[in-house]
Write a protein that holds these residues in place. Structure first.
Motif, mmCIF file in Angstrom:
data_model
loop_
_atom_site.group_PDB
_atom_site.id
_atom_site.type_symbol
_atom_site.label_atom_id
_atom_site.label_comp_id
_atom_site.label_asym_id
_atom_site.label_seq_id
_atom_site.Cartn_x
_atom_site.Cartn_y
_atom_site.Cartn_z
ATOM 1 N N ASN A 95 -10.284 -6.985 -14.291
ATOM 2 C CA ASN A 95 -9.840 -7.765 -13.162
ATOM 3 C C ASN A 95 -10.084 -7.151 -11.740
ATOM 4 O O ASN A 95 -10.593 -7.785 -10.722
ATOM 5 N N ASP A 96 -9.753 -5.787 -11.753
ATOM 6 C CA ASP A 96 -9.865 -5.244 -10.634
ATOM 7 C C ASP A 96 -11.249 -4.937 -10.347
ATOM 8 O O ASP A 96 -11.732 -4.850 -9.008
ATOM 9 N N ALA A 99 -12.746 -7.940 -8.856
ATOM 10 C CA ALA A 99 -12.336 -7.967 -7.679
ATOM 11 C C ALA A 99 -12.928 -7.141 -6.456
ATOM 12 O O ALA A 99 -13.569 -7.700 -5.524
ATOM 13 N N TYR A 103 -15.626 -8.832 -3.651
ATOM 14 C CA TYR A 103 -15.154 -8.326 -2.408
ATOM 15 C C TYR A 103 -16.705 -7.940 -1.696
ATOM 16 O O TYR A 103 -17.022 -8.123 -0.490
ATOM 17 N N LEU A 211 -8.850 -15.547 -3.564
ATOM 18 C CA LEU A 211 -8.287 -14.360 -4.193
ATOM 19 C C LEU A 211 -7.584 -13.473 -3.438
ATOM 20 O O LEU A 211 -6.758 -12.842 -3.782
ATOM 21 N N TYR A 225 -14.357 -19.476 -7.551
ATOM 22 C CA TYR A 225 -13.817 -18.175 -8.118
ATOM 23 C C TYR A 225 -14.062 -18.390 -9.545
ATOM 24 O O TYR A 225 -14.918 -17.348 -10.179
#
Length: 439
Positions: A95-96, A99, A103, A211, A225
């Motif tokens: 998940n990180d 992200a 970004y 997000l 998303y």
């Protein structure tokens, strides 16, 4: 007559035990078994870890586990942010990872089309905790795999196109083609064949608001998303499968797997041995000391008697224990869970076609046995279990005696049992054998 030397139980006139009491007694026996087997498996595993066999296999296993992760890190399949000691213990949370990927895509989209972000007064730059790196062929992990890793190792040990068959196109073109083929929804823009694809401004702004701006109720944000994360996940899984099927990775992984299997199978053997020892101590031994009764049955004042009111003999106790061995075996699932031995239990012992069978699978399947056994007790009017039916026994409640009715019934059962086992020429004489006229 074969029953002449048998002992009549002092509880021959007791009523059949209730279903609840029998279940409670079995649960208590299971609890005793789990506690003893838990401490034995912990002790057994600790002793096993001191052996040369364990140390040698574990050393090779760890060395090749790290090599596998190193290859996956080099291919940008996994990343390890906290890995200063080079132990490769825990990959970054996916998940990180996503992200960070999202970004970088948003920053690139912002550079291409800032108007849509300014329309919503969205400040995308300098987000705390994230690098200000725009997505590109060099730093996009999905692009890196095809453009940089695969060309380096695609020809390995004489094998051509070992990871990916690019055909007649360049790795960069292959990546762009993959994005087009696997992207969910029309979310990317392609300015030119050689330029890195970037997110549409509306899609990028919606994802940022959902997000990173915590606008979780934004419907367009959620759908945008989902489009991007499903695209990322699909391509990442494709690349992961391609890498783990490659010869370079398999050369390392197979060594790791062989040594893991050696340890896992030994742990499985220890667990089975522990269960047998625990069963003999907690279930079998008390039945020989207390005339077929387990500790749970003693506590709940239950007894087992043979048809006709007899005490069970040694062979019948052995048969009953053999059946109980399989009925109690599923308790090892609980023991192994708390003892931390699931790794060994989950590893396949053998395969049937494409299906792998582990000790955990066997234990899970065997859970059906106690369920069926309880079902028998519940639905049968005489409340007999599987073992009761096999050895023709009955579990009775020693606190529930019926002197007036049960005694007559047991005496009649006793006489019927004698008749059934006597020679046809012999008769049992009592007052019922004479009629009134003859008398």
């Amino acid at each position: 007559m074969k029953n002449q030397n048998r002992i009549v139980s002092k509880n021959f006139n007791c009523e059949t035990a209730s279903t609840n009491k029998r279940i409670y007694a079995s649960i208590l026996d299971s609890l005793f078994l789990i506690i003893v087997s838990f401490f034995l498996i912990i002790s057994g595993n600790e002793i096993f870890k001191t052996t040369d066999f364990y140390k040698q296999n574990y050393s090779v296993l760890e060395e090749n586990r790290k090599k596998c992760y190193q290859i996956e890190e080099e291919a940008h399949i996994y990343s390890f942010s906290d890995n200063e000691n080079k132990e490769y213990n825990t990959p970054d949370n996916m998940n990180d990872v996503f992200a960070r990927y999202a970004y970088s895509q948003i920053l690139l989209s912002y550079d291409k089309n800032p108007e849509i972000f300014n329309k919503y007064d969205i400040k995308v730059e300098n987000l705390e905790g994230y690098e200000q790196t725009r997505a590109s062929f060099e730093n996009d992990q999905l692009a890196y795999f095809y453009i940089y890793y695969c060309p380096k190792y695609n020809n390995y040990n004489g094998k051509v196109n070992d990871i990916v068959n690019f055909g007649n196109i360049e790795p960069k073109d292959y990546f762009i083609k993959t994005i087009k083929d696997y992207s969910l929804g029309d979310i990317f823009l392609y300015d030119s064949p050689d330029e890195y694809p970037y997110l549409k401004g509306e899609i990028a702004s919606n994802i940022f608001r959902y997000l990173f701006n915590n606008e979780e109720n934004l419907e367009n944000g959620l759908s945008s998303y989902n489009y991007l994360i499903q695209t990322f996940k699909t391509i990442w899984e494709k690349q992961s499968n391609e890498l783990t099927s490659s010869s370079r990775f398999l050369d390392v992984y197979n060594v790791y797997r062989d040594h893991y299997a050696a340890l896992a199978h030994t742990i499985s053997a220890i667990s089975v041995s522990v269960f047998v020892i625990s069963f003999l101590l907690i279930i079998a031994l008390p039945t020989f000391i207390f005339k077929a009764r387990t500790l749970g049955m003693l506590i709940f004042k239950l007894d087992i008697i043979k048809k006709g009111g007899y005490v069970l003999n040694s062979s019948e106790i052995i048969i009953r224990n053999a059946i109980s061995l399989f009925l109690f075996y599923p308790t090892m699932v609980i023991t192994m869970f708390f003892a931390g031995g699931n790794g060994g239990w989950m590893f396949p012992l053998f395969s049937i076609g494409s299906t792998s069978i582990s000790m955990f699978n066997i234990s899970a399947i065997m859970f059906l046995l106690p369920i069926i056994n309880v079902f028998f007790i519940i639905i049968r009017p005489d409340k007999k279990s599987i073992s009761d039916l096999i050895i023709k026994s009955n579990v009775v409640d020693t606190k529930n005696k019926n002197i007036t009715t049960s005694n007559d019934k047991k005496v009649n059962d006793y006489k019927e049992d004698i008749r059934a086992n006597s020679n046809s020429s012999n008769e049992i004489l009592d007052s019922t054998t004479f009629n009134n006229i003859e008398r």
